[in-house]
Design a protein around this motif. Structure first.
Motif, PDB file in Angstrom:
ATOM      1  N   GLU A   1     -11.166   1.189  -6.885  1.00  7.70           N
ATOM      2  CA  GLU A   1     -11.880   1.364  -5.199  1.00  7.70           C
ATOM      3  C   GLU A   1     -12.861   0.836  -5.308  1.00  7.70           C
ATOM      4  O   GLU A   1     -13.423  -0.059  -4.393  1.00  7.70           O
ATOM      5  CB  GLU A   1     -11.739   2.886  -4.949  1.00  7.70           C
ATOM      6  CG  GLU A   1     -12.196   3.081  -3.401  1.00  7.70           C
ATOM      7  CD  GLU A   1     -12.175   4.394  -2.935  1.00  7.70           C
ATOM      8  OE1 GLU A   1     -13.263   4.939  -2.377  1.00  7.70           O
ATOM      9  OE2 GLU A   1     -11.351   5.105  -3.353  1.00  7.70           O
ATOM     10  N   GLY A   2     -14.078   1.121  -5.952  1.00  9.09           N
ATOM     11  CA  GLY A   2     -15.440   0.513  -6.050  1.00  9.09           C
ATOM     12  C   GLY A   2     -15.396  -1.003  -6.099  1.00  9.09           C
ATOM     13  O   GLY A   2     -16.231  -1.675  -5.039  1.00  9.09           O
TER      14      GLY A   2
ATOM     15  N   MET B   1     -25.962   2.261   1.062  1.00  5.16           N
ATOM     16  CA  MET B   1     -24.498   2.205   1.511  1.00  5.16           C
ATOM     17  C   MET B   1     -23.471   3.126   0.832  1.00  5.16           C
ATOM     18  O   MET B   1     -22.701   4.218   1.336  1.00  5.16           O
ATOM     19  CB  MET B   1     -23.590   0.986   1.464  1.00  5.16           C
ATOM     20  CG  MET B   1     -23.992  -0.191   2.210  1.00  5.16           C
ATOM     21  SD  MET B   1     -23.221   0.296   4.021  1.00  5.16           S
ATOM     22  CE  MET B   1     -21.395   0.079   3.511  1.00  5.16           C
ATOM     23  N   GLY B   2     -23.819   3.371  -0.628  1.00  2.00           N
ATOM     24  CA  GLY B   2     -23.216   4.414  -1.363  1.00  2.00           C
ATOM     25  C   GLY B   2     -23.575   5.866  -1.051  1.00  2.00           C
ATOM     26  O   GLY B   2     -22.609   6.587  -1.010  1.00  2.00           O
TER      27      GLY B   2
ATOM     28  N   LEU C   1     -20.571   2.230  -8.411  1.00  2.00           N
ATOM     29  CA  LEU C   1     -20.269   0.896  -8.562  1.00  2.00           C
ATOM     30  C   LEU C   1     -20.511  -0.005  -7.264  1.00  2.00           C
ATOM     31  O   LEU C   1     -21.063  -1.119  -7.357  1.00  2.00           O
ATOM     32  CB  LEU C   1     -18.562   0.892  -8.798  1.00  2.00           C
ATOM     33  CG  LEU C   1     -18.250   0.688 -10.431  1.00  2.00           C
ATOM     34  CD1 LEU C   1     -16.760   0.823 -10.450  1.00  2.00           C
ATOM     35  CD2 LEU C   1     -18.543  -0.364 -11.082  1.00  2.00           C
ATOM     36  N   ILE C   2     -20.274   0.588  -6.168  1.00  4.26           N
ATOM     37  CA  ILE C   2     -20.625  -0.204  -4.938  1.00  4.26           C
ATOM     38  C   ILE C   2     -22.259  -0.561  -4.819  1.00  4.26           C
ATOM     39  O   ILE C   2     -22.811  -1.670  -4.657  1.00  4.26           O
ATOM     40  CB  ILE C   2     -20.209   0.503  -3.777  1.00  4.26           C
ATOM     41  CG1 ILE C   2     -18.770   0.501  -3.699  1.00  4.26           C
ATOM     42  CG2 ILE C   2     -20.874   0.095  -2.611  1.00  4.26           C
ATOM     43  CD1 ILE C   2     -18.270   1.153  -2.710  1.00  4.26           C
ATOM     44  N   ASP C   3     -23.133   0.540  -5.491  1.00  3.49           N
ATOM     45  CA  ASP C   3     -24.482   0.295  -5.381  1.00  3.49           C
ATOM     46  C   ASP C   3     -24.799  -0.580  -6.319  1.00  3.49           C
ATOM     47  O   ASP C   3     -25.683  -1.470  -6.158  1.00  3.49           O
ATOM     48  CB  ASP C   3     -25.143   1.705  -5.530  1.00  3.49           C
ATOM     49  CG  ASP C   3     -25.360   2.466  -4.352  1.00  3.49           C
ATOM     50  OD1 ASP C   3     -24.997   1.937  -3.200  1.00  3.49           O
ATOM     51  OD2 ASP C   3     -25.573   3.618  -4.312  1.00  3.49           O
ATOM     52  N   THR C   4     -24.260  -0.632  -7.661  1.00  4.42           N
ATOM     53  CA  THR C   4     -24.640  -1.530  -8.588  1.00  4.42           C
ATOM     54  C   THR C   4     -24.227  -2.889  -8.217  1.00  4.42           C
ATOM     55  O   THR C   4     -25.228  -3.890  -8.467  1.00  4.42           O
ATOM     56  CB  THR C   4     -23.990  -1.100 -10.046  1.00  4.42           C
ATOM     57  OG1 THR C   4     -24.282   0.301 -10.107  1.00  4.42           O
ATOM     58  CG2 THR C   4     -24.153  -1.964 -11.098  1.00  4.42           C
ATOM     59  N   ILE C   5     -22.894  -3.161  -7.874  1.00  2.00           N
ATOM     60  CA  ILE C   5     -22.622  -4.717  -7.778  1.00  2.00           C
ATOM     61  C   ILE C   5     -23.551  -5.159  -6.099  1.00  2.00           C
ATOM     62  O   ILE C   5     -23.778  -6.369  -6.225  1.00  2.00           O
ATOM     63  CB  ILE C   5     -21.304  -4.586  -7.184  1.00  2.00           C
ATOM     64  CG1 ILE C   5     -20.280  -4.239  -8.570  1.00  2.00           C
ATOM     65  CG2 ILE C   5     -20.634  -6.064  -6.605  1.00  2.00           C
ATOM     66  CD1 ILE C   5     -18.840  -3.931  -8.119  1.00  2.00           C
ATOM     67  N   LEU C   6     -23.644  -4.245  -5.184  1.00  2.00           N
ATOM     68  CA  LEU C   6     -24.501  -4.829  -4.088  1.00  2.00           C
ATOM     69  C   LEU C   6     -25.765  -4.993  -4.350  1.00  2.00           C
ATOM     70  O   LEU C   6     -26.567  -5.740  -3.787  1.00  2.00           O
ATOM     71  CB  LEU C   6     -24.110  -3.842  -3.058  1.00  2.00           C
ATOM     72  CG  LEU C   6     -22.789  -3.767  -2.340  1.00  2.00           C
ATOM     73  CD1 LEU C   6     -22.701  -2.980  -0.951  1.00  2.00           C
ATOM     74  CD2 LEU C   6     -22.295  -5.280  -2.113  1.00  2.00           C
ATOM     75  N   TYR C   7     -26.446  -3.854  -4.910  1.00  2.00           N
ATOM     76  CA  TYR C   7     -28.040  -3.695  -4.937  1.00  2.00           C
ATOM     77  C   TYR C   7     -28.455  -3.967  -6.567  1.00  2.00           C
ATOM     78  O   TYR C   7     -29.647  -4.133  -6.759  1.00  2.00           O
ATOM     79  CB  TYR C   7     -28.486  -2.513  -4.726  1.00  2.00           C
ATOM     80  CG  TYR C   7     -28.039  -2.064  -3.164  1.00  2.00           C
ATOM     81  CD1 TYR C   7     -28.302  -2.821  -2.211  1.00  2.00           C
ATOM     82  CD2 TYR C   7     -27.208  -0.817  -3.091  1.00  2.00           C
ATOM     83  CE1 TYR C   7     -27.663  -2.462  -1.121  1.00  2.00           C
ATOM     84  CE2 TYR C   7     -26.994  -0.635  -1.797  1.00  2.00           C
ATOM     85  CZ  TYR C   7     -27.230  -1.419  -0.723  1.00  2.00           C
ATOM     86  OH  TYR C   7     -26.784  -0.938   0.451  1.00  2.00           O
ATOM     87  N   GLY C   8     -27.624  -4.114  -7.491  1.00  6.80           N
ATOM     88  CA  GLY C   8     -28.068  -4.314  -9.045  1.00  6.80           C
ATOM     89  C   GLY C   8     -27.881  -2.936  -9.547  1.00  6.80           C
ATOM     90  O   GLY C   8     -28.028  -1.918  -9.155  1.00  6.80           O
TER      91      GLY C   8
END
Length: 257
Positions: A121-122, A154-155, A192-199
Protein backbone atom coordinates in the motif's frame (compact mmCIF):
# COMPACT_ATOMS: atom_id res chain seq x y z
CA UNK A 1 5.05 20.12 -31.63
CA UNK A 2 7.74 20.10 -28.93
CA UNK A 3 5.31 21.36 -26.28
CA UNK A 4 2.65 18.85 -27.34
CA UNK A 5 5.15 15.98 -27.27
CA UNK A 6 6.32 16.95 -23.79
CA UNK A 7 2.72 17.18 -22.58
CA UNK A 8 1.93 13.75 -24.00
CA UNK A 9 5.00 12.32 -22.25
CA UNK A 10 3.83 13.80 -18.94
CA UNK A 11 0.35 12.33 -19.39
CA UNK A 12 1.83 8.94 -20.30
CA UNK A 13 4.07 8.94 -17.21
CA UNK A 14 1.13 9.98 -15.02
CA UNK A 15 -1.01 7.10 -16.25
CA UNK A 16 1.90 4.65 -15.99
CA UNK A 17 2.61 5.60 -12.38
CA UNK A 18 -1.11 5.57 -11.51
CA UNK A 19 -1.54 2.12 -13.03
CA UNK A 20 1.49 0.65 -11.27
CA UNK A 21 0.35 2.18 -8.00
CA UNK A 22 -3.18 0.86 -8.52
CA UNK A 23 -1.92 -2.68 -9.13
CA UNK A 24 0.23 -2.68 -5.99
CA UNK A 25 -2.63 -1.20 -3.98
CA UNK A 26 -4.98 -3.86 -5.37
CA UNK A 27 -2.62 -6.67 -4.34
CA UNK A 28 -2.42 -5.17 -0.85
CA UNK A 29 -6.22 -5.10 -0.48
CA UNK A 30 -7.20 -8.31 -2.24
CA UNK A 31 -4.35 -10.59 -1.19
CA UNK A 32 -3.43 -9.40 2.30
CA UNK A 33 -5.70 -6.99 4.17
CA UNK A 34 -9.35 -7.70 3.23
CA UNK A 35 -9.13 -11.53 3.42
CA UNK A 36 -7.59 -11.27 6.89
CA UNK A 37 -10.19 -8.81 8.25
CA UNK A 38 -7.73 -5.92 8.29
CA UNK A 39 -9.31 -2.57 7.42
CA UNK A 40 -6.33 -0.26 6.78
CA UNK A 41 -8.09 2.99 7.62
CA UNK A 42 -9.57 5.69 5.43
CA UNK A 43 -12.04 5.16 2.62
CA UNK A 44 -10.44 1.84 1.74
CA UNK A 45 -11.05 0.67 5.29
CA UNK A 46 -14.69 1.76 5.12
CA UNK A 47 -15.10 -0.03 1.79
CA UNK A 48 -13.49 -3.15 3.30
CA UNK A 49 -15.85 -3.06 6.28
CA UNK A 50 -18.88 -2.64 3.99
CA UNK A 51 -17.68 -5.57 1.92
CA UNK A 52 -17.61 -7.68 5.09
CA UNK A 53 -21.06 -6.51 6.24
CA UNK A 54 -23.11 -6.46 3.04
CA UNK A 55 -20.83 -7.79 0.32
CA UNK A 56 -20.45 -4.61 -1.76
CA UNK A 57 -17.38 -4.54 -4.08
CA UNK A 58 -14.47 -2.79 -2.40
CA UNK A 59 -13.30 -0.94 -5.52
CA UNK A 60 -16.76 0.35 -6.41
CA UNK A 61 -17.45 1.60 -2.90
CA UNK A 62 -14.01 3.19 -2.77
CA UNK A 63 -14.99 5.45 -5.66
CA UNK A 64 -18.57 6.10 -4.52
CA UNK A 65 -17.60 7.13 -0.98
CA UNK A 66 -14.88 9.37 -2.40
CA UNK A 67 -17.31 11.51 -4.41
CA UNK A 68 -18.03 14.01 -1.56
CA UNK A 69 -14.29 14.25 -0.90
CA UNK A 70 -13.71 15.06 -4.56
CA UNK A 71 -16.21 17.92 -4.36
CA UNK A 72 -14.42 19.29 -1.28
CA UNK A 73 -11.07 19.00 -3.07
CA UNK A 74 -12.34 20.76 -6.19
CA UNK A 75 -13.52 23.63 -3.97
CA UNK A 76 -10.16 23.83 -2.14
CA UNK A 77 -7.61 22.90 -4.81
CA UNK A 78 -9.30 23.40 -8.18
CA UNK A 79 -10.44 20.92 -10.78
CA UNK A 80 -7.05 20.62 -12.53
CA UNK A 81 -5.30 19.10 -9.51
CA UNK A 82 -8.30 16.98 -8.53
CA UNK A 83 -8.65 15.70 -12.09
CA UNK A 84 -5.50 13.62 -11.61
CA UNK A 85 -6.81 12.30 -8.32
CA UNK A 86 -10.14 11.27 -9.84
CA UNK A 87 -8.30 9.40 -12.60
CA UNK A 88 -5.95 7.69 -10.10
CA UNK A 89 -8.87 6.73 -7.83
CA UNK A 90 -10.87 5.39 -10.76
CA UNK A 91 -7.92 3.23 -11.85
CA UNK A 92 -7.52 1.93 -8.29
CA UNK A 93 -11.23 1.16 -8.00
CA UNK A 94 -11.39 -0.67 -11.32
CA UNK A 95 -8.16 -2.56 -10.63
CA UNK A 96 -9.26 -3.70 -7.16
CA UNK A 97 -12.53 -5.13 -8.47
CA UNK A 98 -11.03 -6.53 -11.67
CA UNK A 99 -8.23 -8.38 -9.87
CA UNK A 100 -10.28 -9.50 -6.87
CA UNK A 101 -11.10 -12.86 -8.46
CA UNK A 102 -7.67 -13.64 -9.92
CA UNK A 103 -5.19 -12.60 -7.23
CA UNK A 104 -4.05 -15.29 -4.76
CA UNK A 105 -5.23 -14.82 -1.19
CA UNK A 106 -2.82 -15.05 1.74
CA UNK A 107 -4.51 -16.40 4.87
CA UNK A 108 -1.49 -17.32 6.96
CA UNK A 109 0.17 -15.30 9.71
CA UNK A 110 -1.84 -12.12 10.31
CA UNK A 111 1.32 -10.19 11.23
CA UNK A 112 2.86 -10.98 7.86
CA UNK A 113 -0.40 -10.00 6.15
CA UNK A 114 -0.39 -6.66 7.98
CA UNK A 115 3.25 -5.92 7.17
CA UNK A 116 3.19 -6.91 3.51
CA UNK A 117 -0.17 -5.21 3.03
CA UNK A 118 1.35 -2.01 4.44
CA UNK A 119 4.46 -2.27 2.27
CA UNK A 120 2.48 -2.72 -0.95
CA UNK A 121 0.00 0.00 0.00
CA UNK A 122 2.78 2.44 0.90
CA UNK A 123 4.68 1.92 -2.34
CA UNK A 124 1.50 2.04 -4.43
CA UNK A 125 0.25 5.26 -2.86
CA UNK A 126 3.71 6.84 -3.12
CA UNK A 127 3.79 6.23 -6.87
CA UNK A 128 0.51 8.13 -7.16
CA UNK A 129 1.60 10.93 -4.83
CA UNK A 130 4.87 11.39 -6.74
CA UNK A 131 2.84 12.40 -9.80
CA UNK A 132 0.90 15.07 -7.91
CA UNK A 133 -2.27 13.08 -7.27
CA UNK A 134 -3.80 10.91 -4.56
CA UNK A 135 -6.11 7.90 -4.54
CA UNK A 136 -8.81 9.86 -2.75
CA UNK A 137 -9.93 9.16 0.78
CA UNK A 138 -7.34 9.46 3.51
CA UNK A 139 -4.45 10.67 1.34
CA UNK A 140 -6.63 13.32 -0.32
CA UNK A 141 -8.04 14.42 3.02
CA UNK A 142 -4.46 14.53 4.36
CA UNK A 143 -3.37 16.67 1.43
CA UNK A 144 -6.28 19.07 2.06
CA UNK A 145 -5.44 19.25 5.76
CA UNK A 146 -1.76 19.74 4.90
CA UNK A 147 -2.71 23.11 3.41
CA UNK A 148 -3.44 24.30 6.95
CA UNK A 149 -1.32 22.04 9.18
CA UNK A 150 2.14 22.70 7.77
CA UNK A 151 4.03 21.19 10.72
CA UNK A 152 2.69 17.69 10.02
CA UNK A 153 3.80 15.41 7.19
CA UNK A 154 1.48 13.60 4.81
CA UNK A 155 2.15 10.32 6.60
CA UNK A 156 1.33 11.75 10.03
CA UNK A 157 -1.93 13.29 8.81
CA UNK A 158 -2.94 10.05 7.13
CA UNK A 159 -2.21 8.14 10.34
CA UNK A 160 -4.55 10.41 12.31
CA UNK A 161 -7.44 10.09 9.86
CA UNK A 162 -6.94 6.35 9.50
CA UNK A 163 -7.07 5.79 13.27
CA UNK A 164 -10.77 6.68 13.42
CA UNK A 165 -11.72 4.13 10.75
CA UNK A 166 -9.52 1.45 12.32
CA UNK A 167 -11.27 1.83 15.66
CA UNK A 168 -14.63 1.46 13.89
CA UNK A 169 -13.41 -1.71 12.13
CA UNK A 170 -12.48 -3.23 15.48
CA UNK A 171 -16.11 -2.95 16.59
CA UNK A 172 -17.44 -4.32 13.29
CA UNK A 173 -15.11 -7.34 13.26
CA UNK A 174 -15.54 -7.68 17.03
CA UNK A 175 -11.82 -8.23 17.25
CA UNK A 176 -9.24 -6.09 18.97
CA UNK A 177 -6.55 -7.98 17.07
CA UNK A 178 -8.00 -6.89 13.71
CA UNK A 179 -7.72 -3.25 14.77
CA UNK A 180 -4.17 -3.73 16.08
CA UNK A 181 -3.08 -5.42 12.85
CA UNK A 182 -4.66 -2.56 10.90
CA UNK A 183 -2.60 -0.07 12.89
CA UNK A 184 0.52 -2.02 11.92
CA UNK A 185 -0.49 -1.89 8.25
CA UNK A 186 -1.07 1.86 8.38
CA UNK A 187 2.16 2.47 10.30
CA UNK A 188 4.22 0.55 7.75
CA UNK A 189 2.43 2.26 4.87
CA UNK A 190 2.82 5.81 6.21
CA UNK A 191 6.48 5.29 7.11
CA UNK A 192 7.16 4.13 3.56
CA UNK A 193 5.28 7.11 2.14
CA UNK A 194 7.29 9.56 4.25
CA UNK A 195 10.54 7.82 3.29
CA UNK A 196 9.80 7.85 -0.45
CA UNK A 197 8.41 11.40 -0.54
CA UNK A 198 10.69 13.12 1.97
CA UNK A 199 13.74 10.85 2.28
CA UNK A 200 14.89 8.34 4.87
CA UNK A 201 16.94 10.77 6.94
CA UNK A 202 14.34 11.39 9.65
CA UNK A 203 15.34 14.08 12.13
CA UNK A 204 17.76 15.82 9.76
CA UNK A 205 17.29 18.82 7.54
CA UNK A 206 16.90 19.53 3.85
CA UNK A 207 18.58 22.23 1.79
CA UNK A 208 16.19 23.67 -0.79
CA UNK A 209 17.03 25.78 -3.84
CA UNK A 210 14.05 27.69 -5.19
CA UNK A 211 13.91 29.29 -8.65
CA UNK A 212 10.79 31.26 -9.49
CA UNK A 213 9.59 34.50 -11.01
CA UNK A 214 7.95 35.26 -7.65
CA UNK A 215 10.94 34.84 -5.35
CA UNK A 216 9.99 37.93 -3.35
CA UNK A 217 6.55 36.60 -2.45
CA UNK A 218 7.91 33.12 -1.73
CA UNK A 219 10.65 34.48 0.56
CA UNK A 220 8.16 36.63 2.48
CA UNK A 221 5.84 33.64 3.01
CA UNK A 222 8.70 31.42 4.21
CA UNK A 223 9.78 34.06 6.72
CA UNK A 224 6.30 35.01 7.94
CA UNK A 225 4.49 31.63 7.88
CA UNK A 226 7.30 29.17 8.58
CA UNK A 227 9.65 31.33 10.63
CA UNK A 228 12.63 30.24 8.54
CA UNK A 229 15.44 32.36 7.17
CA UNK A 230 16.08 32.66 3.43
CA UNK A 231 19.23 33.57 1.51
CA UNK A 232 19.05 35.08 -1.99
CA UNK A 233 21.86 34.05 -4.33
CA UNK A 234 22.66 35.71 -7.64
CA UNK A 235 22.44 33.33 -10.57
CA UNK A 236 22.86 33.23 -14.35
CA UNK A 237 21.18 30.83 -16.71
CA UNK A 238 23.82 29.15 -18.84
CA UNK A 239 21.49 28.49 -21.76
CA UNK A 240 19.60 31.81 -21.69
CA UNK A 241 22.50 33.87 -20.28
CA UNK A 242 19.91 35.74 -18.19
CA UNK A 243 20.72 36.95 -14.69
CA UNK A 244 18.40 35.80 -11.94
CA UNK A 245 18.11 34.92 -8.28
CA UNK A 246 17.97 31.62 -6.41
CA UNK A 247 16.53 31.30 -2.92
CA UNK A 248 18.38 29.08 -0.47
CA UNK A 249 16.47 27.75 2.54
CA UNK A 250 17.22 25.05 5.13
CA UNK A 251 14.20 23.28 6.64
CA UNK A 252 13.39 20.19 8.64
CA UNK A 253 12.35 17.06 6.74
CA UNK A 254 8.66 17.40 7.57
CA UNK A 255 8.65 21.04 6.39
CA UNK A 256 9.61 20.16 2.81
CA UNK A 257 5.99 20.01 1.60
Amino acid sequence: MGVLKKRNQIVFMDILYFLMGAILFSVSVNSFTAPNHIAPGGITGLATVLNYLIGTPIGTMLFVINLPVFLWAIWELGYRIVGKTILATLLCSVTIDALSTVLPVYEGDHMLAAIFGGVLEGIGLSLVLLRGATTGGTDLIARLLEQRLHSLSMGQLMMGVDAMVILLSGFVYRSLESALYAFITVFVSTRLIDTILYGADAGTGKMLFIMSEKNGEIANNIISEMGRGVTALKSRGVYSNNNGEVLLCAVRRYEVS
